[in-house]
Design an enzyme around this catalytic site. Sequence first.
Site, PDB file in Angstrom:
ATOM      1  N   ARG A 259       3.110   9.123  -8.623  1.00 56.65           N
ATOM      2  CA  ARG A 259       2.977   8.146  -7.548  1.00 56.65           C
ATOM      3  C   ARG A 259       2.771   8.866  -6.228  1.00 56.65           C
ATOM      4  O   ARG A 259       1.717   8.787  -5.620  1.00 56.65           O
ATOM      5  CB  ARG A 259       4.216   7.239  -7.498  1.00 56.65           C
TER       6      ARG A 259
ATOM      7  N   TYR B 110       5.769 -30.650 -10.676  1.00 55.43           N
ATOM      8  CA  TYR B 110       4.327 -30.365 -10.827  1.00 55.43           C
ATOM      9  C   TYR B 110       3.965 -30.118 -12.280  1.00 55.43           C
ATOM     10  O   TYR B 110       4.705 -29.429 -13.007  1.00 55.43           O
ATOM     11  CB  TYR B 110       3.949 -29.112 -10.037  1.00 55.43           C
TER      12      TYR B 110
ATOM     13  N   MET C 285       6.837 -24.957  -3.816  1.00 54.10           N
ATOM     14  CA  MET C 285       6.838 -24.037  -2.671  1.00 54.10           C
ATOM     15  C   MET C 285       8.145 -24.133  -1.876  1.00 54.10           C
ATOM     16  O   MET C 285       8.731 -23.125  -1.492  1.00 54.10           O
ATOM     17  CB  MET C 285       5.653 -24.339  -1.748  1.00 54.10           C
TER      18      MET C 285
ATOM     19  N   LYS D  87      14.374   0.869   3.723  1.00 55.45           N
ATOM     20  CA  LYS D  87      12.965   0.449   3.750  1.00 55.45           C
ATOM     21  C   LYS D  87      12.862  -1.062   3.507  1.00 55.45           C
ATOM     22  O   LYS D  87      13.816  -1.672   3.009  1.00 55.45           O
ATOM     23  CB  LYS D  87      12.178   1.218   2.691  1.00 55.45           C
TER      24      LYS D  87
HETATM   25  C1  LIG Z   1      13.037   3.121  -2.808  1.00 56.50           C
HETATM   26  C2  LIG Z   1      13.326   4.535  -2.995  1.00 56.50           C
HETATM   27  C3  LIG Z   1      14.646   4.978  -3.153  1.00 56.50           C
HETATM   28  C4  LIG Z   1      15.814   4.037  -3.343  1.00 56.50           C
HETATM   29  O1  LIG Z   1      15.738   3.544  -4.675  1.00 56.50           O
HETATM   30  P1  LIG Z   1      16.873   2.629  -5.310  1.00 56.50           P
HETATM   31  O2  LIG Z   1      16.459   2.532  -6.739  1.00 56.50           O
HETATM   32  O3  LIG Z   1      16.794   1.328  -4.602  1.00 56.50           O
HETATM   33  O4  LIG Z   1      18.163   3.303  -5.126  1.00 56.50           O
HETATM   34  C5  LIG Z   1      14.879   6.342  -3.187  1.00 56.50           C
HETATM   35  N1  LIG Z   1      13.864   7.222  -3.090  1.00 56.50           N
HETATM   36  C6  LIG Z   1      12.576   6.826  -2.973  1.00 56.50           C
HETATM   37  C7  LIG Z   1      11.519   7.850  -2.883  1.00 56.50           C
HETATM   38  C8  LIG Z   1      12.261   5.481  -2.937  1.00 56.50           C
HETATM   39  O5  LIG Z   1      10.988   5.097  -2.851  1.00 56.50           O
END
Ligand SMILES: *Cc1c(COP(=O)(O)O)cnc(C)c1O
Length: 388
Positions: free
Chosen positions: A162, A283, A331, A63
């Site tokens: 969640r 800055y 930046m 992802k």
């Molecule tokens: C992002 C995610 C993972 C992977 O998590 P890591 O901690 O990066 O190994 C696995 N399952 C779900 C549902 C996630 O959202």
Amino acid sequence: MSSIIRYPSFIKECDVIYETVETSLINELTPSGYLTIDLAALRRNYAQISNRVAPARAAGVVKANAYGLGARQVAAALLAEGCRDFFVAEFVEAVQLRPHLPPEARLFVLNGLQPGNEALCASINAIPVANSLLQLRRWRETATTLGRRLKVVIQFDTGMSRLGIAPEERGAVRAILEDAPLDVLFIMSHLACADEAAHPQNVQQLAEMQRAIADTQRTELSFANSGGVFLGSDYHGGLVRPGIALYGGAPTFGVPNPMEAVVRLEVAVVQTRRVPASTAIGYGASFLATGEMRLATIAAGYADGLPRTLSNRGAVYFEGTRLPIVGRVSMDSIIIDISALPEGALDLGSLVEVIGPNQSLDEVAHAAGTISYEILTSLGGRYRRRYV
Ligand SMILES: *Cc1c(COP(=O)(O)O)cnc(C)c1O
């Protein structure tokens, strides 16, 4: 507003020509930063996890563009290592990645589908995670409308609040699945505290998962992220879902990181200077030179994913020497104290290490007050990406 603006066609043509020229120019120029991604180390990390969880299988979580490292390149490397299960979060990521995976590879969409995306999802052979009764019902309707069986994964919430179907909704799941043209490949849940091995919530979530298994009479299960992989085989189910550990991030707090580093980040010096004591730096003049100091300005800032919280806290390295960040992160640039180096050691074009053998991804994240995930997924588009 912008969506209703219509450009004359000649501008579109110019854009196309310009884009082509631009791509070839970008490969010619001297970049001011290199992001090196070690795909061999990534493969070894996958193999390590695969071996650890066997006979369970290991998926690859790709992802957010494989945590910023390039979903296509990462998926290709994982495929070569035997991985056949991939997880993205958003459906748009599935649409982009599916053409680059072989037909037998399974591609799961963790967030499930927004209304209207169901038919396209079925047609590209991506598999949604149903996180709610509503998503499950809509997927069932899609299968009925298309007149064919569709695959699905069902997520249950076991204590993170969640995503996933709540314990009191499990009866409704059974009703929706009755005679439905759906094949439930496995049920899944996600651990909220897996990176803290001793956290009591891990065993609580495991117990809740076992109740979900009993209620739904399903045996195929996916539970563990990277942290969960290292919690032991009780947590593995049939398919583990590591992300950060593949990319070299530490899966567990407070113990040595068993994973190999995958990312190296080097940034070029733009200029060097010498300043007298009490000179204001950066800055807000948040740092005043503590004596005569030699400084270098490097060509990356918060727009390149180096958080402002590194101001006056973080450091970079040159040939093993720690060079503290002085003043605020801008930046596009950061000022570092190079007084510890011999005169002339650094100049325009020299590369300093931000992530590498002297400073791990997790150390940078710690200095910035964040986690490796946020650093990786923020690394910007201005570095030259090298896959090795
Ligand atoms: C992002 C995610 C993972 C992977 O998590 P890591 O901690 O990066 O190994 C696995 N399952 C779900 C549902 C996630 O959202």
